[in-house]
Design a protein around this motif. Structure first.
Motif, PDB file in Angstrom:
ATOM      1  N   VAL A 101       0.813  -1.091  -0.073  1.00 33.40           N
ATOM      2  CA  VAL A 101       0.023  -0.033   0.068  1.00 33.40           C
ATOM      3  C   VAL A 101       1.180   1.242   0.091  1.00 33.40           C
ATOM      4  N   ILE A 102       0.874   2.036  -0.974  1.00 32.33           N
ATOM      5  CA  ILE A 102       1.795   3.098  -1.310  1.00 32.33           C
ATOM      6  C   ILE A 102       1.303   4.470  -1.439  1.00 32.33           C
ATOM      7  N   LEU A 103       1.660   5.562  -0.703  1.00 32.86           N
ATOM      8  CA  LEU A 103       1.196   6.791  -0.902  1.00 32.86           C
ATOM      9  C   LEU A 103       2.300   7.570  -1.893  1.00 32.86           C
ATOM     10  N   ASN A 104       2.001   7.889  -2.894  1.00 33.02           N
ATOM     11  CA  ASN A 104       2.841   8.683  -3.845  1.00 33.02           C
ATOM     12  C   ASN A 104       2.595  10.097  -3.875  1.00 33.02           C
ATOM     13  N   PHE A 105       3.719  11.103  -4.151  1.00 29.77           N
ATOM     14  CA  PHE A 105       3.691  12.372  -4.453  1.00 29.77           C
ATOM     15  C   PHE A 105       3.743  12.251  -5.999  1.00 29.77           C
ATOM     16  N   ASN A 106       3.057  12.811  -6.958  1.00 26.14           N
ATOM     17  CA  ASN A 106       2.970  12.731  -8.264  1.00 26.14           C
ATOM     18  C   ASN A 106       3.412  14.226  -8.844  1.00 26.14           C
ATOM     19  N   TYR A 107       4.097  14.416  -9.803  1.00 26.25           N
ATOM     20  CA  TYR A 107       4.249  15.674 -10.762  1.00 26.25           C
ATOM     21  C   TYR A 107       4.386  15.421 -12.217  1.00 26.25           C
ATOM     22  N   GLY A 108       3.690  16.208 -12.775  1.00 21.45           N
ATOM     23  CA  GLY A 108       3.725  16.209 -14.474  1.00 21.45           C
ATOM     24  C   GLY A 108       2.683  15.039 -14.844  1.00 21.45           C
ATOM     25  N   ALA A 109       3.441  14.332 -15.958  1.00 17.86           N
ATOM     26  CA  ALA A 109       2.576  13.575 -16.643  1.00 17.86           C
ATOM     27  C   ALA A 109       1.924  12.459 -15.670  1.00 17.86           C
ATOM     28  N   GLY A 110       0.764  12.042 -15.755  1.00 12.96           N
ATOM     29  CA  GLY A 110      -0.109  11.233 -15.095  1.00 12.96           C
ATOM     30  C   GLY A 110      -0.457  11.672 -13.564  1.00 12.96           C
ATOM     31  N   ALA A 111      -0.200  12.870 -13.397  1.00 17.56           N
ATOM     32  CA  ALA A 111      -0.598  13.566 -12.008  1.00 17.56           C
ATOM     33  C   ALA A 111      -2.005  14.022 -11.864  1.00 17.56           C
ATOM     34  N   LEU A 112      -2.310  14.448 -13.113  1.00 15.62           N
ATOM     35  CA  LEU A 112      -3.652  15.348 -12.933  1.00 15.62           C
ATOM     36  C   LEU A 112      -4.550  14.620 -14.178  1.00 15.62           C
TER      37      LEU A 112
END
Length: 200
Positions: A101-112
């Motif tokens: 079970v992973i909590l990720n911070f996403n930026y750029g492609a795939g984030a929005l």
């Protein structure tokens, strides 16, 4: 294991009802290398299904909670000297299961959900369950061969990687993920892996 999956499902449901703006999923494949004391090194090959809930979207970033489930097989190698000082080795095939079970911070492609970025990255961590068949060097059967046993562990895990936007307006993406897990129970393995996942 059942309690862990139940808690993960409850956590995802709470996030979905309170914060989630978007659900995404992906499929892919990859490999990992597993080492532990008194156990043969394992090379795991598996297929991954990666569902995730994205929330707290900003201009180019977001957070997500996911369960990238991997199921596959592995091959181990054993070697030793016999009573006549002759060296020989053997290989064995087993199976493996990963449920982090992973909590990720996403930026750029795939984030929005409406993002059109061509490139992006992510980084995060969490807690996971790992199951494998293992050949223990000190455990022999009645014929003097290594005994294959099923072993599992819970532990902390981390991942990071990048995404390449694909398709119309880059709404889909190809993800390259590097991961590491340190087992904290039972045989306490170190598991490092690489996965390639198509998110849609």
């Amino acid at each position: 294991m059942k309690k862990f999956l139940l808690l993960a499902a409850i956590a995802l449901s709470c996030i979905h009802s309170s914060f989630a703006q978007r659900f995404k999923q992906g499929v892919g494949a990859g490999f990992s290398v597993e080492t532990a004391d008194y156990m043969d090194t394992k090379v795991n090959f598996g297929f991954t299904y990666s569902p995730a809930l994205f929330f707290a979207e900003a201009e180019k970033s977001s957070f997500s909670v996911g369960i990238p489930l991997s199921l596959g097989f592995n091959e181990g190698y054993s070697s030793e000297y016999d009573d006549y000082d002759d060296f020989y080795g053997s290989s064995s095939i087993g199976f493996m299961l990963d449920v982090p079970v992973i909590l990720n911070f996403n930026y750029g492609a795939g984030a929005l959900s409406g993002g059109r970025q061509k490139w992006g990255f992510f980084v995060g961590g969490g807690y996971g369950y790992h199951l494998t068949t293992a050949n223990y060097l000190y455990d022999y059967d009645d014929n003097g061969n290594y005994r294959s046993t099923e072993s599992s562990t819970f532990g902390v895990t981390a991942n990071a990687g990048f995404r390449i936007g694909m398709g119309h307006h880059h709404r889909h993406n190809l993800e390259i993920k590097f991961s590491y897990m340190k087992g904290l129970t039972d045989y306490r393995p170190d598991v490092g892996g690489v996965n390639c996942i198509f998110n849609f």
